[in-house]
Design a protein around this motif. Structure first.
Motif, PDB file in Angstrom:
ATOM      1  N   SER A  53       5.505  76.712  79.496  1.00  0.00           N
ATOM      2  CA  SER A  53       6.708  77.446  79.907  1.00  0.00           C
ATOM      3  C   SER A  53       6.366  78.854  80.373  1.00  0.00           C
ATOM      4  O   SER A  53       6.887  79.338  81.384  1.00  0.00           O
ATOM      5  CB  SER A  53       7.705  77.515  78.743  1.00  0.00           C
ATOM      6  OG  SER A  53       8.150  76.226  78.385  1.00  0.00           O
ATOM      7  N   CYS A  54       5.482  79.518  79.635  1.00  0.00           N
ATOM      8  CA  CYS A  54       5.087  80.876  79.999  1.00  0.00           C
ATOM      9  C   CYS A  54       4.375  80.901  81.349  1.00  0.00           C
ATOM     10  O   CYS A  54       4.684  81.727  82.212  1.00  0.00           O
ATOM     11  CB  CYS A  54       4.198  81.455  78.904  1.00  0.00           C
ATOM     12  SG  CYS A  54       3.642  83.153  79.222  1.00  0.00           S
ATOM     13  N   ASP A  87       4.917  75.910  74.750  1.00  0.00           N
ATOM     14  CA  ASP A  87       5.096  77.348  74.939  1.00  0.00           C
ATOM     15  C   ASP A  87       4.155  77.880  76.027  1.00  0.00           C
ATOM     16  O   ASP A  87       4.538  78.723  76.844  1.00  0.00           O
ATOM     17  CB  ASP A  87       4.827  78.093  73.631  1.00  0.00           C
ATOM     18  CG  ASP A  87       5.915  77.857  72.595  1.00  0.00           C
ATOM     19  OD1 ASP A  87       6.967  77.297  72.958  1.00  0.00           O
ATOM     20  OD2 ASP A  87       5.706  78.220  71.420  1.00  0.00           O
ATOM     21  N   TYR A 146       0.342  70.531  69.435  1.00  0.00           N
ATOM     22  CA  TYR A 146      -0.436  71.741  69.224  1.00  0.00           C
ATOM     23  C   TYR A 146      -1.903  71.442  69.520  1.00  0.00           C
ATOM     24  O   TYR A 146      -2.357  70.302  69.372  1.00  0.00           O
ATOM     25  CB  TYR A 146      -0.282  72.237  67.790  1.00  0.00           C
ATOM     26  CG  TYR A 146       1.099  72.764  67.470  1.00  0.00           C
ATOM     27  CD1 TYR A 146       1.353  74.140  67.474  1.00  0.00           C
ATOM     28  CD2 TYR A 146       2.143  71.902  67.182  1.00  0.00           C
ATOM     29  CE1 TYR A 146       2.611  74.631  67.189  1.00  0.00           C
ATOM     30  CE2 TYR A 146       3.421  72.386  66.904  1.00  0.00           C
ATOM     31  CZ  TYR A 146       3.649  73.754  66.907  1.00  0.00           C
ATOM     32  OH  TYR A 146       4.896  74.237  66.633  1.00  0.00           O
ATOM     33  N   ARG A 205       4.918  67.418  74.578  1.00  0.00           N
ATOM     34  CA  ARG A 205       4.999  68.832  74.907  1.00  0.00           C
ATOM     35  C   ARG A 205       5.124  69.698  73.661  1.00  0.00           C
ATOM     36  O   ARG A 205       4.946  70.912  73.709  1.00  0.00           O
ATOM     37  CB  ARG A 205       6.178  69.108  75.843  1.00  0.00           C
ATOM     38  CG  ARG A 205       6.015  68.558  77.239  1.00  0.00           C
ATOM     39  CD  ARG A 205       7.115  69.039  78.174  1.00  0.00           C
ATOM     40  NE  ARG A 205       6.947  70.440  78.518  1.00  0.00           N
ATOM     41  CZ  ARG A 205       7.717  71.425  78.069  1.00  0.00           C
ATOM     42  NH1 ARG A 205       8.668  71.168  77.203  1.00  0.00           N
ATOM     43  NH2 ARG A 205       7.518  72.664  78.439  1.00  0.00           N
ATOM     44  N   ARG A 221       0.539  76.115  70.974  1.00  0.00           N
ATOM     45  CA  ARG A 221       1.600  75.133  71.220  1.00  0.00           C
ATOM     46  C   ARG A 221       1.673  74.904  72.721  1.00  0.00           C
ATOM     47  O   ARG A 221       1.944  75.819  73.504  1.00  0.00           O
ATOM     48  CB  ARG A 221       2.941  75.630  70.699  1.00  0.00           C
ATOM     49  CG  ARG A 221       4.048  74.563  70.785  1.00  0.00           C
ATOM     50  CD  ARG A 221       5.357  75.072  70.182  1.00  0.00           C
ATOM     51  NE  ARG A 221       6.359  74.017  70.129  1.00  0.00           N
ATOM     52  CZ  ARG A 221       7.152  73.683  71.131  1.00  0.00           C
ATOM     53  NH1 ARG A 221       7.033  74.323  72.294  1.00  0.00           N
ATOM     54  NH2 ARG A 221       8.043  72.711  70.999  1.00  0.00           N
ATOM     55  N   CYS A 271      -0.099  84.604  78.288  1.00  0.00           N
ATOM     56  CA  CYS A 271       0.560  83.333  77.967  1.00  0.00           C
ATOM     57  C   CYS A 271      -0.217  82.594  76.880  1.00  0.00           C
ATOM     58  O   CYS A 271       0.378  82.045  75.948  1.00  0.00           O
ATOM     59  CB  CYS A 271       0.671  82.456  79.216  1.00  0.00           C
ATOM     60  SG  CYS A 271       1.876  83.053  80.423  1.00  0.00           S
ATOM     61  N   SER A 284       0.220  84.656  73.587  1.00  0.00           N
ATOM     62  CA  SER A 284       1.556  84.607  73.001  1.00  0.00           C
ATOM     63  C   SER A 284       1.926  83.207  72.514  1.00  0.00           C
ATOM     64  O   SER A 284       2.797  83.056  71.655  1.00  0.00           O
ATOM     65  CB  SER A 284       2.597  85.096  74.019  1.00  0.00           C
ATOM     66  OG  SER A 284       2.642  84.247  75.152  1.00  0.00           O
ATOM     67  N   ALA A 285       1.265  82.170  73.059  1.00  0.00           N
ATOM     68  CA  ALA A 285       1.542  80.800  72.633  1.00  0.00           C
ATOM     69  C   ALA A 285       0.655  80.383  71.461  1.00  0.00           C
ATOM     70  O   ALA A 285       0.710  79.240  71.017  1.00  0.00           O
ATOM     71  CB  ALA A 285       1.344  79.828  73.801  1.00  0.00           C
TER      72      ALA A 285
END
Length: 260
Positions: free
Chosen positions: A203-204, A200, A239, A236, A197, A182, A185-186
């Motif tokens: 959410s992950c 992201d 960054y 949200r 971010r 997570c 990938s974010a």
């Protein structure tokens, strides 16, 4: 070179011996210590939960990565992190394995390097992965390397924890189990700086472990990152510039453990 990169390089140079033990025994060790705080090293060995001389290989390993603390009389108890993993394992083995993976990812630079390479490659042959891992290790520290025994132990841990698939000589990442994925990938790299971010990431993580308290995470991570927020935007959508990745990983782990 930033503090995070220096710490990572030093971690590569100071390898932590990894016991060649199946994940079931590691989990049983944690549960047994959780149910019997202060249990003696000799008792753990007599129960078949440790091997090796002195304190025992598993006890030394877990002490080095912050899951147990060992007294002068060789009494063993779980740390706060260890207690969180213990509670998770009792509630949901899948969640407990995900959190144990995150501890290994945070505290074992070689394990983190291996998982990051699998994530970047998508799918890779075992032999090719062994070569790529050592190429990367030599880039970080020319005198360091991972022998085949240690490589197979790391690979076995990742497989047993459900983080990677190993089949027909090929290795691939199981995204659903990889909490650390997570964060990767974010993230994006901008001018050599890792940027995450927050939305992201949140959410992950909720998709992997359920609840995630982003407010608590921000409180714990404030010394590890530099927020980048455009005026008038949703928080949200903000960054985070990562200043110390190890610090971020530990803050992430503490936040997840606080929900258990």
């Amino acid at each position: 070179m930033g503090d995070g990169a220096i710490n990572y390089m030093l971690g590569i140079q100071r390898s932590i011996p990894i016991p060649r033990i199946g994940i079931d025994k590691l989990i049983n060790y944690i549960i047994t210590v959780g149910e019997n705080p202060g249990i003696n090293c000799s008792t753990l060995r007599s129960k078949g939960l440790d091997i090796g001389k002195g304190r025992g290989d598993i006890t030394r390993f877990f002490a080095r990565i912050g899951i147990v603390r060992v007294g002068e009389d060789c009494s063993v108890a779980l740390t706060e992190v260890g207690q969180g993993i213990y509670r998770a394992l009792i509630r949901d083995v899948y969640l407990g394995k995900s959190l144990l993976h995150l501890v290994l990812y945070s505290e074992l630079p070689h394990y983190r390097l291996l998982m990051d390479l699998v994530a970047m490659e998508g799918e890779v042959g075992v032999d090719d992965l062994f070569k790529k891992v050592n190429e990367r290790v030599r880039e970080l520290s020319p005198s360091a390397w991972i022998n085949e025994v240690a490589f197979k132990a790391l690979l076995g841990l990742g497989k047993d924890l459900g983080v990677i698939n190993v089949s027909n000589g090929r290795v691939s990442l199981r995204h659903a189990a990889a909490v650390s994925e997570c964060l990767r990938s974010a993230s994006v790299e901008l001018d050599g700086q890792e940027i995450v971010r927050l939305g992201d990431l949140e959410s992950c993580l909720r998709g992997v472990v359920g609840a995630f308290d982003s407010g608590r995470f921000m409180d714990m991570v404030r010394d590890c990152v530099e927020p980048i927020v455009a005026p008038g935007t949703n928080p949200r959508a903000s960054y985070l510039k990562i200043l110390n990745r190890e610090c971020v990983l530990r803050a992430l782990l503490s936040t997840l453990l606080s929900n258990i």
